[in-house]
Design a protein around this motif. Structure first.
Motif: not given
Length: 478
Positions: A422-432
């Motif tokens: 999830a962190n590698v894929a940018g899940y926590p930072l997904a805004t849209n």
């Protein structure tokens, strides 16, 4: 002509006869303590934090429970051998109840953590020894049905646990939700005294492998810490550290005079070894849905907590229903194919989750979730029974007790790997929605790849001739 196994008395009603009803109730209650406790605490603990403080420590209430339960499970076979199942179960239940009371009457989060640690230690031993008792208390023809009954307990806990805990927390107190475990624990102890015989072996030479137990706890702690790290590099470091520590424990244990595990644990040339890989890898692959599915349903499609929770619970429903349906299968060849089918359905279900999110289609995602539950339902009981019955002479307890412990470890490892993905894929930072959908697909794609390992192991699983012969002979018994 040989009659089908189930037609020779292996009916569901036999679990409720005088010969087996008490044993069935006891083992299912042991599972219920573990299953309901998790849902009770997860629902009531946020309210407890609001009253006594300690929000920054709330994750440790689950981490300490997990670590201590795995340590307890790892030591269960040794405790059973040294003190007998009755004494080990009663002592563990008392430890569990002590932890429950400490947590229920806690005035600080520190006391809650102490109580949760004791709960984990006691419940880890209880779950493992209850598994080890299945082949002792039931004939082979009924073992799959026992696992089916336990699957029903899990499904009831998935629905009833949050409901009961929520009502008690809202209308009485969060402490009342914790105290639900007390009458269940006392009934369990009374049943243990009734069905588990006294131990007549030697108890004077107890050698406790403290270093290996500490190492197991350290490895699982590394896994737990990895799941809460924010930096990818630290997550990788902790996961690799956990893998090295846990692998070292297995290697050292094989050379020990007081082993915790079967001598062929994780060997690639034995039924037990490969079977344990499946037991580990299936939860590792599936745990990503436990961590991220509900969260994604809420953030991506705007589901409320109840709707998202019910959506996720289709996994438990499918598992339970399928476990009941396939428990009537008596032909060893059909059972072996069910074991192979389980990981195959798991991989298919995870792949369908990826497809469902790519299509933005909720019904496709639900189909994948149901397929994952079906995979566990059709295979888990037969897989567990095969590992138990294929263990080398004198090692059945260690093999049986390792099953629930390894399952818990698999979920912990899987959660850490899912967090890393999830962190590698940018899940926590997904805004849209597009970024969130893409990250979610990556998480479940990684889980699909892990599941392929379980599927390969399933088709490589050798079924020992003496196990199949024993089942056939029992099928021919009048």
């Amino acid at each position: 002509m040989t009659a089908p196994l189930d037609s020779r008395g292996a009916s569901w009603s036999e679990l409720l006869t005088a010969d087996y009803s008490t044993a069935t109730t006891t083992l299912c209650l042991g599972v219920a303590l573990f299953a309901f406790n998790g849902f009770l605490v997860s629902t009531s603990l946020p309210t407890a934090v609001g009253e006594i403080g300690g929000l920054e420590l709330i994750s440790w209430a689950f981490t300490l429970y997990l670590v201590l339960s795995i340590i307890g499970g790892a030591s269960a076979a040794l405790l059973k051998a040294r003190f007998g199942a009755r004494m080990a179960l009663v002592a563990s239940a008392l430890v569990f109840l002590a932890g429950t009371l400490i947590a229920a009457f806690a005035s600080s989060m520190t006391e809650v953590l102490i109580g949760r640690a004791l709960q984990g230690l006691g419940e880890g031993v209880i779950a493992a020894i209850c598994y080890a008792l299945i082949p002792e208390l039931f004939p082979s023809r009924l073992v799959a049905k026992v696992f089916g009954a336990e699957a029903v307990v899990w499904a009831l806990a998935a629905f009833g646990g949050p409901l009961v805990s929520g009502m008690l927390t809202e209308h009485v107190s969060w402490r009342a939700a914790f105290l639900v475990n007390v009458p269940l624990g006392l009934i369990f102890i009374a049943l243990v005294f009734r069905i588990v015989p006294r131990f007549s072996g030697e108890t004077d030479r107890l050698t406790v492998p403290f270093m290996r137990l500490v190492a197991i706890g350290t490895g699982i702690m590394f896994v737990a810490l990895a799941s809460i790290m924010q930096a990818v590099s630290l997550e990788v470091l902790f996961v690799l550290g956990a893998a090295i520590v846990l692998a070292s424990v297995v290697v050292i244990d094989r050379r020990s005079a007081t082993p915790l595990f079967p001598s062929d644990a994780f060997a690639l040339n034995s039924t037990v070894g490969i079977g344990l890989w499946i037991v580990l890898l299936m939860p590792v692959a599936q745990s990503s849905t436990s961590v991220y599915l509900v969260l994604t349903l809420q953030n991506l499609w705007g589901y409320g907590p109840t709707k998202a929770g019910a959506f996720s619970a289709t996994f438990a429903i499918a598992w339970s229903l399928c476990a009941i349906l396939v428990a009537n299968i008596g032909d060893p060849r059909h059972r072996s194919w069910m074991i192979r089918l389980g990981p195959t359905l798991l991989v298919s279900g995870l792949a369908i989750l990826v497809l469902g999110f790519s299509l933005d289609a909720a019904f496709v995602v639900m189909a994948g979730q149901i397929l994952i539950g079906t995979g566990f339902g059709v295979s888990w009981g037969f897989l567990s029974q095969t590992v138990m019955e294929s263990a080398r002479d004198g090692e059945r307890d260690r093999a049986s007790a390792l099953l629930p412990t390894l399952q818990s470890a698999g979920y912990a490892i899987g959660a850490a790997l899912a967090g890393l993905a999830a962190n590698v894929a940018g899940y926590p930072l997904a805004t849209n929605p597009d970024d969130l959908r893409s990250a979610t697909m990556t998480i479940f794609a990684v889980s699909t790849i892990i599941g392929i390992g379980a599927m390969i192991a399933g088709y490589a699983l050798p079924l020992r001739k003496k196990t199949l012969l024993g089942v056939r002979q029992e099928a021919q018994m009048p």
